[in-house]
Scaffold this motif. Structure first.
Motif, PDB file in Angstrom:
ATOM      1  N   GLY A 177       0.841  -1.196   0.000  1.00 59.53           N
ATOM      2  CA  GLY A 177       0.000   0.000   0.000  1.00 59.53           C
ATOM      3  C   GLY A 177       0.874   1.243   0.000  1.00 59.53           C
ATOM      4  O   GLY A 177       1.722   1.404   0.873  1.00 59.53           O
ATOM      5  N   GLU A 178       0.674   2.129  -0.988  1.00 54.89           N
ATOM      6  CA  GLU A 178       1.507   3.320  -1.163  1.00 54.89           C
ATOM      7  C   GLU A 178       0.657   4.586  -1.086  1.00 54.89           C
ATOM      8  O   GLU A 178      -0.491   4.607  -1.547  1.00 54.89           O
ATOM      9  N   TYR A 179       1.270   5.653  -0.549  1.00 52.23           N
ATOM     10  CA  TYR A 179       0.609   6.948  -0.378  1.00 52.23           C
ATOM     11  C   TYR A 179       1.566   8.053  -0.794  1.00 52.23           C
ATOM     12  O   TYR A 179       2.771   7.939  -0.587  1.00 52.23           O
ATOM     13  N   PHE A 180       1.005   9.140  -1.324  1.00 51.57           N
ATOM     14  CA  PHE A 180       1.828  10.300  -1.658  1.00 51.57           C
ATOM     15  C   PHE A 180       1.012  11.569  -1.449  1.00 51.57           C
ATOM     16  O   PHE A 180      -0.067  11.725  -2.014  1.00 51.57           O
ATOM     17  N   HIS A 238       6.971  12.324 -10.753  1.00 51.45           N
ATOM     18  CA  HIS A 238       7.129  13.161  -9.559  1.00 51.45           C
ATOM     19  C   HIS A 238       7.114  12.307  -8.286  1.00 51.45           C
ATOM     20  O   HIS A 238       7.940  12.495  -7.394  1.00 51.45           O
ATOM     21  N   VAL A 239       6.183  11.382  -8.226  1.00 58.34           N
ATOM     22  CA  VAL A 239       6.093  10.487  -7.068  1.00 58.34           C
ATOM     23  C   VAL A 239       7.371   9.671  -6.927  1.00 58.34           C
ATOM     24  O   VAL A 239       7.936   9.571  -5.831  1.00 58.34           O
ATOM     25  N   GLU A 240       7.837   9.078  -8.016  1.00 59.52           N
ATOM     26  CA  GLU A 240       9.044   8.247  -7.952  1.00 59.52           C
ATOM     27  C   GLU A 240      10.264   9.041  -7.495  1.00 59.52           C
ATOM     28  O   GLU A 240      11.020   8.589  -6.647  1.00 59.52           O
ATOM     29  N   GLU A 241      10.462  10.246  -8.037  1.00 58.49           N
ATOM     30  CA  GLU A 241      11.600  11.079  -7.654  1.00 58.49           C
ATOM     31  C   GLU A 241      11.530  11.471  -6.180  1.00 58.49           C
ATOM     32  O   GLU A 241      12.518  11.383  -5.451  1.00 58.49           O
ATOM     33  N   THR A 242      10.372  11.922  -5.754  1.00 56.26           N
ATOM     34  CA  THR A 242      10.212  12.386  -4.379  1.00 56.26           C
ATOM     35  C   THR A 242      10.277  11.222  -3.395  1.00 56.26           C
ATOM     36  O   THR A 242      10.875  11.353  -2.321  1.00 56.26           O
ATOM     37  N   ALA A 243       9.694  10.092  -3.756  1.00 61.15           N
ATOM     38  CA  ALA A 243       9.731   8.918  -2.877  1.00 61.15           C
ATOM     39  C   ALA A 243      11.170   8.456  -2.666  1.00 61.15           C
ATOM     40  O   ALA A 243      11.554   8.107  -1.547  1.00 61.15           O
TER      41      ALA A 243
END
Length: 166
Positions: A5-8, A28-33
């Motif tokens: 389960g993933e959240y952003f 954006h999610v991948e870079e920030t995560a």
């Protein structure tokens, strides 16, 4: 391979862009995560959060308690987003994040477990399998507490939250 389960968390402006451009959102999610993982931020500080494999247990327990917001799967489709793992992402707008955070703050994990028989999880085929006894339910306690912290911080910041299974 496991289902996670993933959240952003996103600002409203980022969410608008994400709805219109889901490919940008995924990048954006991948870079920030990745940056969040390197920094080892707490759930209250991080933009990216994961309930790991407890997502299905938490979903089962929250649905059983008639929780008012779907904080495990999200409620709105993220535009025309492709599959981000096990289906396309969904999101909670800021008002639903606030409602979810408020409701979670009034709930304890012990309340969620009240009256539960582990065999209910076995019968419902809750992922991952292995609900042999009541002690196995303790596995979700810390993830639930971290989800409370994460959504509270998102609500305080006025953020929306994108949710998906990876």
């Amino acid at each position: 391979m496991s289902m996670i389960g993933e959240y952003f968390r996103m600002t409203e402006a980022e969410l608008e862009r994400a709805i219109g451009d889901p490919d940008w959102a995924l990048s954006h999610v991948e870079e920030t995560a990745d940056a969040d993982e390197e920094s080892e931020l707490s759930p209250a500080e991080a933009r990216h959060f994961s309930t790991h494999q407890t997502w299905h247990l938490l979903d089962f327990l929250l649905r059983r308690s008639e929780f008012p917001v779907n904080v495990v799967h999200g409620e709105e489709p993220l535009g025309e987003a492709d599959d981000w793992g096990y289906g396309p992402p969904r999101y909670l707008p800021p008002d639903r994040v606030r409602l979810g955070a408020r409701a979670l703050s009034r709930l304890t994990y012990d309340q969620l477990l009240d009256g539960i028989d582990p065999q209910e999880l076995v019968a419902a085929e809750i992922y991952p399998l292995g609900w042999d006894d009541r002690a196995s339910l303790e596995w979700g306690r810390d993830w639930f507490a971290d989800l409370q912290k994460y959504l509270t911080a998102a609500a305080e910041a006025g953020h929306a939250v994108i949710i998906w299974l990876d």
